[in-house]
Design a protein around this motif. Structure first.
Motif, PDB file in Angstrom:
ATOM      1  N   LEU B 157      -6.114 -24.667  13.976  1.00  0.00           N
ATOM      2  CA  LEU B 157      -5.720 -24.459  15.372  1.00  0.00           C
ATOM      3  C   LEU B 157      -4.776 -25.561  15.845  1.00  0.00           C
ATOM      4  O   LEU B 157      -3.791 -25.297  16.534  1.00  0.00           O
ATOM      5  CB  LEU B 157      -6.956 -24.397  16.288  1.00  0.00           C
ATOM      6  N   LEU B 158      -5.063 -26.790  15.437  1.00  0.00           N
ATOM      7  CA  LEU B 158      -4.154 -27.886  15.783  1.00  0.00           C
ATOM      8  C   LEU B 158      -2.784 -27.673  15.152  1.00  0.00           C
ATOM      9  O   LEU B 158      -1.746 -27.955  15.748  1.00  0.00           O
ATOM     10  CB  LEU B 158      -4.727 -29.226  15.306  1.00  0.00           C
ATOM     11  N   MET B 159      -2.792 -27.150  13.925  1.00  0.00           N
ATOM     12  CA  MET B 159      -1.521 -26.868  13.263  1.00  0.00           C
ATOM     13  C   MET B 159      -0.718 -25.843  14.046  1.00  0.00           C
ATOM     14  O   MET B 159       0.500 -25.949  14.175  1.00  0.00           O
ATOM     15  CB  MET B 159      -1.758 -26.361  11.836  1.00  0.00           C
ATOM     16  N   ALA B 160      -1.428 -24.847  14.592  1.00  0.00           N
ATOM     17  CA  ALA B 160      -0.747 -23.835  15.397  1.00  0.00           C
ATOM     18  C   ALA B 160      -0.104 -24.488  16.615  1.00  0.00           C
ATOM     19  O   ALA B 160       1.052 -24.202  16.958  1.00  0.00           O
ATOM     20  CB  ALA B 160      -1.747 -22.764  15.833  1.00  0.00           C
ATOM     21  N   ILE B 161      -0.860 -25.402  17.259  1.00  0.00           N
ATOM     22  CA  ILE B 161      -0.336 -26.055  18.471  1.00  0.00           C
ATOM     23  C   ILE B 161       0.879 -26.909  18.130  1.00  0.00           C
ATOM     24  O   ILE B 161       1.906 -26.856  18.809  1.00  0.00           O
ATOM     25  CB  ILE B 161      -1.434 -26.916  19.132  1.00  0.00           C
ATOM     26  N   VAL B 162       0.787 -27.672  17.045  1.00  0.00           N
ATOM     27  CA  VAL B 162       1.907 -28.534  16.651  1.00  0.00           C
ATOM     28  C   VAL B 162       3.138 -27.696  16.298  1.00  0.00           C
ATOM     29  O   VAL B 162       4.261 -28.009  16.697  1.00  0.00           O
ATOM     30  CB  VAL B 162       1.504 -29.443  15.468  1.00  0.00           C
ATOM     31  N   ALA B 163       2.911 -26.589  15.565  1.00  0.00           N
ATOM     32  CA  ALA B 163       4.045 -25.747  15.186  1.00  0.00           C
ATOM     33  C   ALA B 163       4.725 -25.177  16.428  1.00  0.00           C
ATOM     34  O   ALA B 163       5.957 -25.186  16.542  1.00  0.00           O
ATOM     35  CB  ALA B 163       3.571 -24.613  14.284  1.00  0.00           C
ATOM     36  N   ALA B 164       3.917 -24.695  17.386  1.00  0.00           N
ATOM     37  CA  ALA B 164       4.482 -24.123  18.609  1.00  0.00           C
ATOM     38  C   ALA B 164       5.223 -25.183  19.404  1.00  0.00           C
ATOM     39  O   ALA B 164       6.331 -24.956  19.890  1.00  0.00           O
ATOM     40  CB  ALA B 164       3.366 -23.510  19.454  1.00  0.00           C
ATOM     41  N   PHE B 165       4.616 -26.372  19.510  1.00  0.00           N
ATOM     42  CA  PHE B 165       5.228 -27.439  20.293  1.00  0.00           C
ATOM     43  C   PHE B 165       6.549 -27.885  19.680  1.00  0.00           C
ATOM     44  O   PHE B 165       7.545 -28.059  20.378  1.00  0.00           O
ATOM     45  CB  PHE B 165       4.260 -28.628  20.386  1.00  0.00           C
ATOM     46  N   SER B 166       6.565 -28.039  18.356  1.00  0.00           N
ATOM     47  CA  SER B 166       7.806 -28.505  17.752  1.00  0.00           C
ATOM     48  C   SER B 166       8.895 -27.439  17.846  1.00  0.00           C
ATOM     49  O   SER B 166      10.060 -27.753  17.983  1.00  0.00           O
ATOM     50  CB  SER B 166       7.594 -28.934  16.296  1.00  0.00           C
ATOM     51  N   ARG B 167       8.483 -26.171  17.865  1.00  0.00           N
ATOM     52  CA  ARG B 167       9.502 -25.133  17.984  1.00  0.00           C
ATOM     53  C   ARG B 167      10.182 -25.194  19.357  1.00  0.00           C
ATOM     54  O   ARG B 167      11.402 -25.099  19.457  1.00  0.00           O
ATOM     55  CB  ARG B 167       8.872 -23.754  17.767  1.00  0.00           C
ATOM     56  N   ILE B 168       9.390 -25.363  20.430  1.00  0.00           N
ATOM     57  CA  ILE B 168      10.032 -25.363  21.749  1.00  0.00           C
ATOM     58  C   ILE B 168      10.688 -26.699  22.074  1.00  0.00           C
ATOM     59  O   ILE B 168      11.638 -26.753  22.830  1.00  0.00           O
ATOM     60  CB  ILE B 168       9.055 -24.973  22.888  1.00  0.00           C
ATOM     61  N   LEU B 169      10.193 -27.769  21.475  1.00  0.00           N
ATOM     62  CA  LEU B 169      10.786 -29.077  21.764  1.00  0.00           C
ATOM     63  C   LEU B 169      12.179 -29.181  21.135  1.00  0.00           C
ATOM     64  O   LEU B 169      13.032 -29.904  21.629  1.00  0.00           O
ATOM     65  CB  LEU B 169       9.892 -30.194  21.220  1.00  0.00           C
ATOM     66  N   THR B 170      12.391 -28.450  20.051  1.00  0.00           N
ATOM     67  CA  THR B 170      13.653 -28.611  19.325  1.00  0.00           C
ATOM     68  C   THR B 170      14.628 -27.462  19.522  1.00  0.00           C
ATOM     69  O   THR B 170      15.731 -27.517  19.022  1.00  0.00           O
ATOM     70  CB  THR B 170      13.388 -28.722  17.809  1.00  0.00           C
ATOM     71  N   GLU B 171      14.229 -26.417  20.270  1.00  0.00           N
ATOM     72  CA  GLU B 171      15.154 -25.277  20.358  1.00  0.00           C
ATOM     73  C   GLU B 171      16.250 -25.575  21.378  1.00  0.00           C
ATOM     74  O   GLU B 171      16.011 -26.178  22.415  1.00  0.00           O
ATOM     75  CB  GLU B 171      14.396 -23.986  20.670  1.00  0.00           C
ATOM     76  N   VAL B 172      17.474 -25.135  21.048  1.00  0.00           N
ATOM     77  CA  VAL B 172      18.591 -25.470  21.922  1.00  0.00           C
ATOM     78  C   VAL B 172      19.106 -24.239  22.666  1.00  0.00           C
ATOM     79  O   VAL B 172      19.512 -24.329  23.813  1.00  0.00           O
ATOM     80  CB  VAL B 172      19.722 -26.153  21.112  1.00  0.00           C
ATOM     81  N   GLY B 173      19.043 -23.064  22.037  1.00  0.00           N
ATOM     82  CA  GLY B 173      19.680 -21.869  22.595  1.00  0.00           C
ATOM     83  C   GLY B 173      19.173 -21.491  23.969  1.00  0.00           C
ATOM     84  O   GLY B 173      19.945 -21.315  24.918  1.00  0.00           O
TER      85      GLY B 173
END
Lengths: 270, 235
Positions: B157-173
């Motif tokens: 579950l923590l992995m899910a949170i980290v994956a989601a967070f890193s996706r939105i923190l790094t998206e530019v479009g």
């Protein structure tokens, strides 16, 4: 699997072919501003030049600041921009050569159609800017070191206003995107006339102030010093510069219209 | 390059450690927007993931595949959708959220929800069903049993949170489209990097890139430690 392999190898062969054919004709890399690209002027001029000279022009359209930086680093062969002060510096420092003024258009102050800051009655662009700052209507700035952005900052200076007032938004985007944002926010902005006319149909904005010496916008093409970067395509760059000041190109610049409006005035004189 | 690499890196580091206000305002916009988006979507997404994993209902297969698909929509497309909703002519135009942090949060919620749902569903599916059934038959309340299962699944579950967070923190479009990159308001790390690069000012871009890099390292090492504790390493 076999199918995938054959598709892949086909793709590789195809890309190799296009690469070699691109090298067969000489390329000129031109760094220029988004305004010449967005307005469609280059698409109007360059095919003719390519057809006559056999060169292929690759356009890198960014803000004036970045275009001059690319030229400074020798990443392009020739540069065309519209910021007289920055261009003079570029030439004086020994990077640029043979600056030629080829055309001009002008800047316009755009805003909501009902002109809430009442800038239409202004005597100068500076006065119009001061009124915008006082009105609290809001101003969208390119904020990207482009020629338009430099011009805007000069006007703020002339108006003795710090561009940090409430409602001032620096967005760091190209001209077209900035116009769309000003439209969404119904705020004022400074634009070159070319991009405004090209976007006019999409906008609920009007020219609330134009004219006067401050808002003139001259374009120059400059070659890059071969002593600094001997291996650039200097011959091609010179050919492009020569062609742009010729009668044919100067006539084409004057006859280029968007939605019935002439955007650029050819200005080259010996 | 007229500027040496070393000089650039030096400038970047001095920007970071001299606590340059511009750089840190950008970093704080990034974190406040992304953390808000994550906080709002976290619980509902986990519940949906749980339901999709344990409940049996018609259309479950369809819903699962739909979530999987939305995970791979490019962020610019989500940005476009949110832009069209929020534009003056759009259905939500009256909110006046376009080019504000609220709009950015909305966009990032739509980006991270599918990741959270899909990954938490996978985690819940993997759990030993008996843990759930045992706790229920022993008379634990429904909520308590959910809590038990979640504790069992701490790492995935923590992995899910980290994956989601890193996706939105790094998206530019999406941030660029919906936020509009307004200095001090909606300019976050990725849009600032895009802008500084287009201006040809690399020092600030590198400084911000370093922030992302350090963050990614910290998150991944933390996860690695958690995972290491959860499952004894096989020799």
């Amino acid at each position: 699997m076999l199918k995938l392999k054959s598709i892949l190898s086909l793709a590789i062969v195809a890309s190799a072919l296009t690469l070699t054919s691109a090298q067969a004709e000489e390329i000129i890399k031109l760094a220029t501003t988004t305004s010449t690209e967005n307005s469609g002027l280059l698409k109007h001029l360059l095919p003719k030049f390519e057809q006559e000279s056999g060169y292929k022009v690759q356009v890198i359209a960014t803000g004036t600041g970045k275009a001059l930086k690319l030229a400074r680093q020798g990443d392009v062969d020739v540069v065309m921009t519209h910021a007289p002060a920055a261009e003079a510096k570029f030439v004086n420092e020994g990077y640029g050569m043979m600056p030629r003024g080829i055309m001009e258009n002008d800047f316009v102050i755009l805003g909501p159609k009902n002109d809430p800051a009442k800038i239409r009655s202004s005597k100068t662009a500076e006065e119009a800017f001061a009124k915008i700052a006082d009105s609290g209507v809001g101003f969208v700035s390119r904020g990207d070191n482009s020629g338009t952005n430099m011009k805007e900052l000069i006007i703020w200076k002339g108006a003795k206003v710090e561009p940090t007032f409430n409602g001032y938004r620096a967005v760091g985007q190209g001209m077209g995107k900035t116009l769309l944002m000003a439209n969404e926010l119904q705020a004022y902005t400074l634009s070159d006339r070319g991009t405004f006319v090209a976007y006019k149909a999409k906008l609920d904005l009007a020219v609330d102030y134009d004219g006067g010496k401050t808002l003139a916008n001259p374009y120059q093409i400059m070659l890059i010093n071969p002593e600094k970067y001997p291996d650039l395509n200097h011959k091609g760059a010179k050919a492009l510069s020569d062609w742009l000041i010729g009668n044919e190109a100067q006539g084409m610049i004057n006859s280029y219209t968007v939605q019935g409006e002439q955007l650029f005035k050819a200005t080259y004189s010996e | 390059m007229s500027e040496g690499w070393l000089a650039l890196i030096q400038q970047a580091l001095s920007l970071l450690f001299s606590l340059d206000p511009d750089v840190w305002s950008i970093v704080s916009v990034s974190f406040s927007v992304s953390l808000a988006a994550l906080a709002i979507t976290l619980i509902p997404s986990m519940i949906l993931g749980f339901v999709l994993a344990f409940a049996r209902f018609p259309g479950r297969w369809f819903a699962t595949n739909l979530v999987q698909t939305t995970q791979s929509i490019p962020t610019v497309v989500i940005g476009l959708l949110v832009y069209l909703m929020l534009t003056r002519m759009g259905p939500l135009g009256d909110l006046k959220w376009l080019f504000t942090q609220k709009g950015m949060i909305l966009g990032q919620m739509m980006i991270c929800a599918p990741v959270l749902i899909a990954m938490s569903q996978a985690a819940f599916t993997s759990v030993d069903k008996r843990a759930w059934e045992t706790s229920r038959t022993l008379g634990a309340s429904w909520l308590r049993s959910v809590w038990l299962v979640c504790r069992e699944l701490k790492v995935p579950l923590l992995m899910a949170i980290v994956a989601a967070f890193s996706r939105i923190l790094t998206e530019v479009g999406c941030s660029m489209m919906v936020g509009g990159n307004i200095a001090g308001v909606t300019r976050n790390i990725p849009t600032a990097i895009a802008l500084e690069t287009s201006k040809g000012d690399f020092a600030q871009a590198i400084a911000l890139g370093l922030v992302l890099l350090i963050l990614a390292l910290v998150l991944n090492f933390t996860l690695g430690t958690l995972r290491g504790r959860a499952e004894p390493r096989s020799l």
